[in-house]
Motif scaffolding. Structure first.
Motif, short mmCIF file in Angstrom:
data_model
loop_
_atom_site.label_atom_id
_atom_site.label_comp_id
_atom_site.label_asym_id
_atom_site.label_seq_id
_atom_site.Cartn_x
_atom_site.Cartn_y
_atom_site.Cartn_z
N THR A 37 1.04 -1.48 0.08
CA THR A 37 0.37 0.14 0.21
C THR A 37 1.30 0.89 0.11
O THR A 37 0.45 2.28 -0.98
CB THR A 37 -0.93 0.54 1.47
OG1 THR A 37 -1.69 -1.51 0.96
CG2 THR A 37 -2.30 1.22 1.31
N GLU A 38 1.53 1.40 0.84
CA GLU A 38 2.94 2.25 0.32
C GLU A 38 3.10 2.37 -0.87
O GLU A 38 3.28 3.42 -1.03
CB GLU A 38 3.80 2.43 1.85
CG GLU A 38 3.50 2.36 3.45
CD GLU A 38 4.29 2.01 4.68
OE1 GLU A 38 5.58 1.82 4.09
OE2 GLU A 38 4.17 1.48 5.51
N ILE A 39 3.70 1.54 -1.28
CA ILE A 39 4.64 1.67 -2.14
C ILE A 39 3.66 2.15 -3.72
O ILE A 39 4.05 2.80 -4.51
CB ILE A 39 5.37 0.57 -3.07
CG1 ILE A 39 6.35 -0.25 -2.35
CG2 ILE A 39 5.55 0.52 -4.29
CD1 ILE A 39 6.94 -1.31 -2.25
N ILE A 40 2.32 1.36 -3.53
CA ILE A 40 1.40 2.30 -4.20
C ILE A 40 1.02 2.92 -3.71
O ILE A 40 0.57 4.90 -4.96
CB ILE A 40 0.10 1.01 -4.64
CG1 ILE A 40 0.10 -0.07 -4.90
CG2 ILE A 40 -1.03 1.67 -5.51
CD1 ILE A 40 -0.57 -1.10 -4.86
N ASP A 41 1.09 4.26 -2.89
CA ASP A 41 0.61 5.73 -3.10
C ASP A 41 1.94 6.55 -3.07
O ASP A 41 1.79 7.39 -3.53
CB ASP A 41 1.05 6.05 -0.89
CG ASP A 41 -0.38 5.00 -0.90
OD1 ASP A 41 -1.77 4.99 -1.12
OD2 ASP A 41 -0.94 4.92 1.01
N THR A 42 3.06 5.99 -3.02
CA THR A 42 4.67 7.10 -3.27
C THR A 42 4.22 6.93 -5.36
O THR A 42 4.74 8.05 -5.56
CB THR A 42 5.44 5.99 -2.71
OG1 THR A 42 5.09 5.73 -1.42
CG2 THR A 42 6.95 6.51 -3.20
N ILE A 43 3.91 5.93 -5.75
CA ILE A 43 4.03 6.04 -6.97
C ILE A 43 2.71 6.85 -7.28
O ILE A 43 2.90 7.24 -7.76
CB ILE A 43 3.87 4.27 -7.98
CG1 ILE A 43 4.61 3.76 -7.43
CG2 ILE A 43 3.20 4.56 -8.91
CD1 ILE A 43 4.98 2.48 -7.48
N SER A 44 1.60 6.48 -7.06
CA SER A 44 1.29 7.64 -7.56
C SER A 44 0.84 9.24 -6.68
O SER A 44 0.38 9.51 -7.91
CB SER A 44 -0.94 6.67 -6.05
OG SER A 44 -1.48 5.83 -6.46
#
Length: 155
Positions: A16-23
């Motif tokens: 979730t943290e990785i996806i938020d960063t990419i977003s």
């Protein structure tokens, strides 16, 4: 003492943290491209004003007000923004066809589809029009303030 570690929960929070960063990175790229888009529309409209100085002078000489001259360029930028938004939505809808085919082949199921909701499409078109109008405000004001006598003398 018994210690319990939720490995799945830990992994999911990391994902979730990785996806938020990419977003956030993608949002930053989109914001930068929208600013550049507005600046380029302003530059293109300004060049249009410079190339049509004689036409502006003729319009002012036959009685067009400063507001009318500004409206001409605002109408042009509105049309450009509307066409750009419609072309973008059209290309998105066309790219959804092979995208959905790819999703179906990779997932092995045909009930998963990518789509563009109509409300989002309308919002994107409105955003395109508004950004284009904002980019064309300064050049249209410059065109409306030009002196008709000087504009008619230029060639």
């Amino acid at each position: 003492m018994i210690s319990y570690t939720d490995m799945v929960g830990t992994m999911m929070s990391s994902v979730t943290e990785i996806i938020d960063t990419i977003s956030y990175v993608l949002i930053a790229f989109v914001a930068i491209s929208l600013v550049v888009f507005s600046i380029m529309i302003g530059v293109i409209t300004y060049i249009s004003v410079l190339e049509r100085k004689k036409e502006i002078g003729i319009l002012r000489a036959i009685g067009a007000s400063k507001g009318n001259i500004s409206q001409v360029f605002n109408a042009e930028t509105f049309i450009v923004g509307l066409c750009a938004g419609l072309i973008g939505i059209g290309l998105t809808l066309l790219l959804l066809i092979p995208g959905n085919a790819l999703i179906h082949s990779l997932a092995g199921r045909s009930d998963i589809n990518a789509s563009l909701p109509a409300a989002y499409a309308v919002v994107l078109i409105l955003l395109s029009v508004v950004l284009t109008l904002i980019g064309g405000l300064i050049p249209s004001r410059k065109a409306s303030k030009s002196d008709p006598v000087t504009a008619l003398r230029t060639e």
